[in-house]
Write a protein that holds these residues in place. Structure first.
Motif, PDB file in Angstrom:
ATOM      1  N   GLN A 197     -12.413   1.811  -0.170  1.00  0.00           N
ATOM      2  CA  GLN A 197     -11.062   1.538   0.304  1.00  0.00           C
ATOM      3  C   GLN A 197     -10.837   2.271   1.625  1.00  0.00           C
ATOM      4  O   GLN A 197     -11.497   3.261   1.924  1.00  0.00           O
ATOM      5  CB  GLN A 197     -10.020   1.926  -0.734  1.00  0.00           C
ATOM      6  CG  GLN A 197     -10.062   3.358  -1.185  1.00  0.00           C
ATOM      7  CD  GLN A 197      -9.094   3.616  -2.318  1.00  0.00           C
ATOM      8  OE1 GLN A 197      -8.028   3.033  -2.386  1.00  0.00           O
ATOM      9  NE2 GLN A 197      -9.469   4.504  -3.217  1.00  0.00           N
TER      10      GLN A 197
ATOM     11  N   GLN B  22      -6.122  -6.170   2.400  1.00  0.00           N
ATOM     12  CA  GLN B  22      -4.690  -6.200   2.120  1.00  0.00           C
ATOM     13  C   GLN B  22      -4.382  -5.184   1.027  1.00  0.00           C
ATOM     14  O   GLN B  22      -5.257  -4.786   0.267  1.00  0.00           O
ATOM     15  CB  GLN B  22      -4.231  -7.596   1.703  1.00  0.00           C
ATOM     16  CG  GLN B  22      -4.923  -8.132   0.464  1.00  0.00           C
ATOM     17  CD  GLN B  22      -4.502  -9.551   0.153  1.00  0.00           C
ATOM     18  OE1 GLN B  22      -3.334  -9.880   0.261  1.00  0.00           O
ATOM     19  NE2 GLN B  22      -5.446 -10.388  -0.236  1.00  0.00           N
ATOM     20  N   TYR B  23      -3.137  -4.785   0.972  1.00  0.00           N
ATOM     21  CA  TYR B  23      -2.683  -3.846  -0.042  1.00  0.00           C
ATOM     22  C   TYR B  23      -2.496  -4.618  -1.343  1.00  0.00           C
ATOM     23  O   TYR B  23      -1.849  -5.651  -1.368  1.00  0.00           O
ATOM     24  CB  TYR B  23      -1.409  -3.152   0.419  1.00  0.00           C
ATOM     25  CG  TYR B  23      -1.653  -2.347   1.684  1.00  0.00           C
ATOM     26  CD1 TYR B  23      -2.193  -1.071   1.614  1.00  0.00           C
ATOM     27  CD2 TYR B  23      -1.398  -2.886   2.947  1.00  0.00           C
ATOM     28  CE1 TYR B  23      -2.450  -0.338   2.762  1.00  0.00           C
ATOM     29  CE2 TYR B  23      -1.659  -2.171   4.097  1.00  0.00           C
ATOM     30  CZ  TYR B  23      -2.183  -0.892   4.003  1.00  0.00           C
ATOM     31  OH  TYR B  23      -2.457  -0.178   5.143  1.00  0.00           O
ATOM     32  N   GLN B  24      -3.065  -4.114  -2.430  1.00  0.00           N
ATOM     33  CA  GLN B  24      -3.060  -4.821  -3.709  1.00  0.00           C
ATOM     34  C   GLN B  24      -1.770  -4.636  -4.505  1.00  0.00           C
ATOM     35  O   GLN B  24      -1.546  -5.340  -5.484  1.00  0.00           O
ATOM     36  CB  GLN B  24      -4.260  -4.390  -4.546  1.00  0.00           C
ATOM     37  CG  GLN B  24      -5.598  -4.710  -3.893  1.00  0.00           C
ATOM     38  CD  GLN B  24      -5.822  -6.205  -3.726  1.00  0.00           C
ATOM     39  OE1 GLN B  24      -5.581  -6.986  -4.643  1.00  0.00           O
ATOM     40  NE2 GLN B  24      -6.256  -6.612  -2.548  1.00  0.00           N
ATOM     41  N   SER B  25      -0.940  -3.673  -4.092  1.00  0.00           N
ATOM     42  CA  SER B  25       0.357  -3.482  -4.752  1.00  0.00           C
ATOM     43  C   SER B  25       1.327  -2.905  -3.728  1.00  0.00           C
ATOM     44  O   SER B  25       0.918  -2.437  -2.662  1.00  0.00           O
ATOM     45  CB  SER B  25       0.239  -2.542  -5.956  1.00  0.00           C
ATOM     46  OG  SER B  25       0.044  -1.213  -5.531  1.00  0.00           O
TER      47      SER B  25
ATOM     48  N   ARG C  75     -13.709   3.860  -4.188  1.00  0.00           N
ATOM     49  CA  ARG C  75     -12.748   3.275  -5.131  1.00  0.00           C
ATOM     50  C   ARG C  75     -12.821   4.127  -6.396  1.00  0.00           C
ATOM     51  O   ARG C  75     -13.901   4.355  -6.943  1.00  0.00           O
ATOM     52  CB  ARG C  75     -13.088   1.818  -5.419  1.00  0.00           C
ATOM     53  CG  ARG C  75     -12.871   0.945  -4.172  1.00  0.00           C
ATOM     54  CD  ARG C  75     -12.940  -0.525  -4.472  1.00  0.00           C
ATOM     55  NE  ARG C  75     -11.825  -0.907  -5.327  1.00  0.00           N
ATOM     56  CZ  ARG C  75     -11.943  -1.709  -6.373  1.00  0.00           C
ATOM     57  NH1 ARG C  75     -13.113  -2.211  -6.711  1.00  0.00           N
ATOM     58  NH2 ARG C  75     -10.893  -2.015  -7.090  1.00  0.00           N
TER      59      ARG C  75
ATOM     60  N   ALA D  23       0.324   0.656  -2.941  1.00  0.00           N
ATOM     61  CA  ALA D  23      -1.074   0.952  -2.603  1.00  0.00           C
ATOM     62  C   ALA D  23      -1.156   1.680  -1.267  1.00  0.00           C
ATOM     63  O   ALA D  23      -0.516   1.292  -0.300  1.00  0.00           O
ATOM     64  CB  ALA D  23      -1.891  -0.327  -2.561  1.00  0.00           C
ATOM     65  N   ALA D  24      -1.962   2.726  -1.220  1.00  0.00           N
ATOM     66  CA  ALA D  24      -2.142   3.500   0.012  1.00  0.00           C
ATOM     67  C   ALA D  24      -3.277   2.952   0.867  1.00  0.00           C
ATOM     68  O   ALA D  24      -3.316   3.200   2.066  1.00  0.00           O
ATOM     69  CB  ALA D  24      -2.416   4.965  -0.327  1.00  0.00           C
ATOM     70  N   GLY D  25      -4.206   2.227   0.245  1.00  0.00           N
ATOM     71  CA  GLY D  25      -5.360   1.740   0.986  1.00  0.00           C
ATOM     72  C   GLY D  25      -5.628   0.272   0.738  1.00  0.00           C
ATOM     73  O   GLY D  25      -5.065  -0.338  -0.175  1.00  0.00           O
ATOM     74  N   VAL D  26      -6.504  -0.255   1.565  1.00  0.00           N
ATOM     75  CA  VAL D  26      -6.960  -1.639   1.430  1.00  0.00           C
ATOM     76  C   VAL D  26      -8.433  -1.608   1.011  1.00  0.00           C
ATOM     77  O   VAL D  26      -9.167  -0.694   1.376  1.00  0.00           O
ATOM     78  CB  VAL D  26      -6.780  -2.445   2.735  1.00  0.00           C
ATOM     79  CG1 VAL D  26      -5.310  -2.553   3.102  1.00  0.00           C
ATOM     80  CG2 VAL D  26      -7.579  -1.848   3.887  1.00  0.00           C
ATOM     81  N   ASP D  27      -8.847  -2.589   0.233  1.00  0.00           N
ATOM     82  CA  ASP D  27     -10.227  -2.639  -0.222  1.00  0.00           C
ATOM     83  C   ASP D  27     -11.148  -3.153   0.879  1.00  0.00           C
ATOM     84  O   ASP D  27     -10.763  -4.002   1.689  1.00  0.00           O
ATOM     85  CB  ASP D  27     -10.360  -3.539  -1.451  1.00  0.00           C
ATOM     86  CG  ASP D  27      -9.736  -2.934  -2.688  1.00  0.00           C
ATOM     87  OD1 ASP D  27      -9.689  -1.696  -2.793  1.00  0.00           O
ATOM     88  OD2 ASP D  27      -9.304  -3.709  -3.564  1.00  0.00           O
TER      89      ASP D  27
ATOM     90  N   VAL E 129      -7.872   3.899   4.147  1.00  0.00           N
ATOM     91  CA  VAL E 129      -6.497   4.356   4.343  1.00  0.00           C
ATOM     92  C   VAL E 129      -6.344   4.812   5.787  1.00  0.00           C
ATOM     93  O   VAL E 129      -7.307   5.214   6.439  1.00  0.00           O
ATOM     94  CB  VAL E 129      -6.092   5.490   3.362  1.00  0.00           C
ATOM     95  CG1 VAL E 129      -6.179   5.039   1.928  1.00  0.00           C
ATOM     96  CG2 VAL E 129      -6.932   6.723   3.580  1.00  0.00           C
TER      97      VAL E 129
END
Length: 151
Positions: free
Chosen positions: A118, A17-20, A67, A23-27, A120
């Motif tokens: 991450q 999921q996007y953390q903000s 990251r 955010a451009a990517g997910v972890d 994208v």
């Protein structure tokens, strides 16, 4: 985008999921059975992400990126600079990790569930190629490269 969970621990750690809001990517998480140490300057190792994707759109691709905090602060980067996930690949997303620190530096510990990379998504263009003897247009730079603009 369809996601297939291959390791049930992902449900505990959290689906990508996007953390903000920006955010451009997910972890991506490290899905392995036991902690591992990534030794400085040793060959890259592959770590499972516990997920597979079905893009459903050949105009998209995925890029696995390091990251930034792990790369800058600890020296943990990807063994292949970045990973490309083609839109027709539906196998598990694997993460190539490398410890770029000098030989003799402390190993980097990776534990199951650590956020280690991450992902994208980017649009992909597939132009058709036309073989020519000379280009119909050229830029001001022409064929100058590798520092030709003074860099």
């Amino acid at each position: 985008m369809q996601i297939k969970v291959l390791d049930a621990r992902i449900f505990d750690w959290g689906l990508p999921q996007y953390q903000s809001a920006g955010a451009a990517g997910v972890d991506l998480f490290a899905c392995m059975d036991a902690p591992v140490q990534v030794l400085a300057q040793a060959p890259a190792i592959l770590i499972a992400s516990g997920i597979a994707l079905n893009f459903g759109d050949l105009a998209l691709a995925g890029l696995v990126l390091p990251r930034s905090g792990l790369g800058h602060k600890k020296g943990l980067v990807l063994g292949n600079s970045l990973g490309l996930i083609d839109p027709d690949y539906t196998g598990e997303v694997l993460i190539s990790l490398w410890n770029r620190n000098p030989p003799g530096s402390a190993p980097i510990d990776i534990r199951p569930g650590d956020r280690i990379a991450q992902l994208v998504f980017v649009p992909i263009l597939r132009p058709e190629f036309e073989v020519v003897r000379a280009f119909s247009q050229t830029g001001a730079r022409g064929a100058g490269g590798f520092g030709s603009t003074g860099g």
